[in-house]
Design a protein around this motif. Sequence first.
Motif, mmCIF file in Angstrom:
data_model
loop_
_atom_site.group_PDB
_atom_site.id
_atom_site.type_symbol
_atom_site.label_atom_id
_atom_site.label_comp_id
_atom_site.label_asym_id
_atom_site.label_seq_id
_atom_site.Cartn_x
_atom_site.Cartn_y
_atom_site.Cartn_z
ATOM 1 N N LYS A 29 3.365 -11.744 -7.458
ATOM 2 C CA LYS A 29 3.379 -11.531 -6.009
ATOM 3 C C LYS A 29 3.442 -10.033 -5.680
ATOM 4 O O LYS A 29 2.767 -9.563 -4.762
ATOM 5 N N LEU A 30 4.232 -9.279 -6.432
ATOM 6 C CA LEU A 30 4.328 -7.831 -6.238
ATOM 7 C C LEU A 30 2.972 -7.170 -6.476
ATOM 8 O O LEU A 30 2.513 -6.363 -5.656
ATOM 9 N N VAL A 31 2.322 -7.501 -7.571
ATOM 10 C CA VAL A 31 1.021 -6.924 -7.897
ATOM 11 C C VAL A 31 0.009 -7.258 -6.810
ATOM 12 O O VAL A 31 -0.755 -6.389 -6.357
ATOM 13 N N SER A 32 0.022 -8.486 -6.347
ATOM 14 C CA SER A 32 -0.896 -8.899 -5.280
ATOM 15 C C SER A 32 -0.650 -8.115 -3.998
ATOM 16 O O SER A 32 -1.589 -7.684 -3.328
ATOM 17 N N ALA A 33 0.628 -7.900 -3.654
ATOM 18 C CA ALA A 33 0.966 -7.154 -2.440
ATOM 19 C C ALA A 33 0.481 -5.705 -2.538
ATOM 20 O O ALA A 33 0.011 -5.131 -1.548
ATOM 21 N N ILE A 34 0.566 -5.117 -3.720
ATOM 22 C CA ILE A 34 0.099 -3.738 -3.895
ATOM 23 C C ILE A 34 -1.423 -3.687 -3.789
ATOM 24 O O ILE A 34 -1.982 -2.826 -3.114
ATOM 25 N N LYS A 35 -2.085 -4.622 -4.423
ATOM 26 C CA LYS A 35 -3.546 -4.627 -4.414
ATOM 27 C C LYS A 35 -4.121 -4.955 -3.041
ATOM 28 O O LYS A 35 -5.146 -4.405 -2.641
ATOM 29 N N ASN A 36 -3.453 -5.831 -2.305
ATOM 30 C CA ASN A 36 -3.992 -6.326 -1.031
ATOM 31 C C ASN A 36 -3.265 -5.830 0.212
ATOM 32 O O ASN A 36 -3.626 -6.207 1.324
ATOM 33 N N GLY A 37 -2.213 -5.031 0.026
ATOM 34 C CA GLY A 37 -1.501 -4.505 1.176
ATOM 35 C C GLY A 37 -0.515 -5.460 1.807
ATOM 36 O O GLY A 37 -0.185 -5.314 2.971
ATOM 37 N N GLY A 38 0.005 -6.415 1.066
ATOM 38 C CA GLY A 38 0.968 -7.365 1.615
ATOM 39 C C GLY A 38 2.378 -6.827 1.648
ATOM 40 O O GLY A 38 2.680 -5.773 1.085
ATOM 41 N N GLU A 39 3.256 -7.545 2.324
ATOM 42 C CA GLU A 39 4.656 -7.137 2.437
ATOM 43 C C GLU A 39 5.432 -7.457 1.170
ATOM 44 O O GLU A 39 5.231 -8.512 0.550
ATOM 45 N N ILE A 40 6.324 -6.557 0.807
ATOM 46 C CA ILE A 40 7.211 -6.722 -0.338
ATOM 47 C C ILE A 40 8.628 -6.769 0.201
ATOM 48 O O ILE A 40 9.030 -5.893 0.957
ATOM 49 N N SER A 41 9.353 -7.791 -0.187
ATOM 50 C CA SER A 41 10.744 -7.876 0.245
ATOM 51 C C SER A 41 11.641 -8.041 -0.970
ATOM 52 O O SER A 41 11.189 -8.487 -2.027
ATOM 53 N N ALA A 42 12.887 -7.667 -0.809
ATOM 54 C CA ALA A 42 13.854 -7.760 -1.916
ATOM 55 C C ALA A 42 14.191 -9.189 -2.201
ATOM 56 O O ALA A 42 14.093 -10.063 -1.396
ATOM 57 N N LYS B 66 0.819 -1.218 0.000
ATOM 58 C CA LYS B 66 0.000 0.000 0.000
ATOM 59 C C LYS B 66 0.855 1.272 0.000
ATOM 60 O O LYS B 66 0.369 2.350 -0.290
ATOM 61 N N ASP B 67 2.156 1.135 0.330
ATOM 62 C CA ASP B 67 3.058 2.281 0.363
ATOM 63 C C ASP B 67 3.792 2.502 -0.958
ATOM 64 O O ASP B 67 4.616 3.407 -1.063
ATOM 65 N N VAL B 68 3.518 1.672 -1.946
ATOM 66 C CA VAL B 68 4.189 1.790 -3.245
ATOM 67 C C VAL B 68 3.450 2.800 -4.117
ATOM 68 O O VAL B 68 2.249 2.687 -4.339
ATOM 69 N N HIS B 69 4.208 3.789 -4.587
ATOM 70 C CA HIS B 69 3.646 4.820 -5.455
ATOM 71 C C HIS B 69 4.339 4.868 -6.814
ATOM 72 O O HIS B 69 3.767 5.360 -7.782
ATOM 73 N N LYS B 70 5.585 4.360 -6.859
ATOM 74 C CA LYS B 70 6.325 4.396 -8.119
ATOM 75 C C LYS B 70 7.163 3.138 -8.280
ATOM 76 O O LYS B 70 7.988 2.818 -7.424
ATOM 77 N N ILE B 71 6.940 2.453 -9.395
ATOM 78 C CA ILE B 71 7.705 1.253 -9.749
ATOM 79 C C ILE B 71 8.550 1.584 -10.969
ATOM 80 O O ILE B 71 8.069 2.187 -11.923
ATOM 81 N N ILE B 72 9.794 1.164 -10.918
ATOM 82 C CA ILE B 72 10.685 1.299 -12.067
ATOM 83 C C ILE B 72 10.949 -0.094 -12.618
ATOM 84 O O ILE B 72 11.366 -0.988 -11.881
ATOM 85 N N VAL B 73 10.691 -0.273 -13.904
ATOM 86 C CA VAL B 73 11.082 -1.494 -14.597
ATOM 87 C C VAL B 73 12.400 -1.164 -15.282
ATOM 88 O O VAL B 73 12.447 -0.354 -16.208
ATOM 89 N N ALA B 74 13.481 -1.746 -14.763
ATOM 90 C CA ALA B 74 14.816 -1.450 -15.268
ATOM 91 C C ALA B 74 15.215 -2.476 -16.321
ATOM 92 O O ALA B 74 14.976 -3.666 -16.169
ATOM 93 N N CYS B 75 15.822 -1.983 -17.408
ATOM 94 C CA CYS B 75 16.201 -2.870 -18.501
ATOM 95 C C CYS B 75 17.633 -2.579 -18.933
ATOM 96 O O CYS B 75 18.270 -1.667 -18.436
ATOM 97 N N ASP B 76 18.070 -3.366 -19.913
ATOM 98 C CA ASP B 76 19.427 -3.180 -20.424
ATOM 99 C C ASP B 76 19.447 -3.109 -21.941
ATOM 100 O O ASP B 76 19.813 -2.113 -22.511
ATOM 101 N N ALA B 77 18.979 -4.151 -22.588
ATOM 102 C CA ALA B 77 19.143 -4.268 -24.031
ATOM 103 C C ALA B 77 18.151 -3.446 -24.839
ATOM 104 O O ALA B 77 18.398 -3.154 -26.000
ATOM 105 N N GLY B 78 17.021 -3.086 -24.255
ATOM 106 C CA GLY B 78 16.039 -2.307 -24.993
ATOM 107 C C GLY B 78 15.352 -3.091 -26.097
ATOM 108 O O GLY B 78 14.981 -2.535 -27.121
#
Length: 99
Positions: free
Chosen positions: A86-99, A4-16
């Motif tokens: 799992k990330l999407v579910s945590a954002i939608k349902n307020g679950g914990e996100i870990s690295a 619920k605390d996530v406001h900005k996600i970066i999808v990082a890439c390399d090769a484009g």
Amino acid sequence: MNGKDVHKIIVACDAGMGSSVMLASQLRKELRKYSVTVEHTPVNSIPDDADIVVCHQGLADRAAAGAGDKPIVKFQVFLGDPAVTKLVSAIKNGGEISA
């Protein structure tokens, strides 16, 4: 970090090659009503205001170098990966996100 605390996600890439652009687009669509911004950037240019960094497992070390203490969600498959689901579910349902 709680989803619920996530406001900005970066999808990082390399090769484009476009796969990460598709992932960013998918996340944007799924999270639109949760007021989460999703941006696509090079792995060496992760912005300071990112809450979460999503990148391919092969780029995780490079992403960690530029992400500071932000959680990094590592995936193996660009579409349908369990880590991203799992990330999407945590954002939608307020679950914990870990690295």
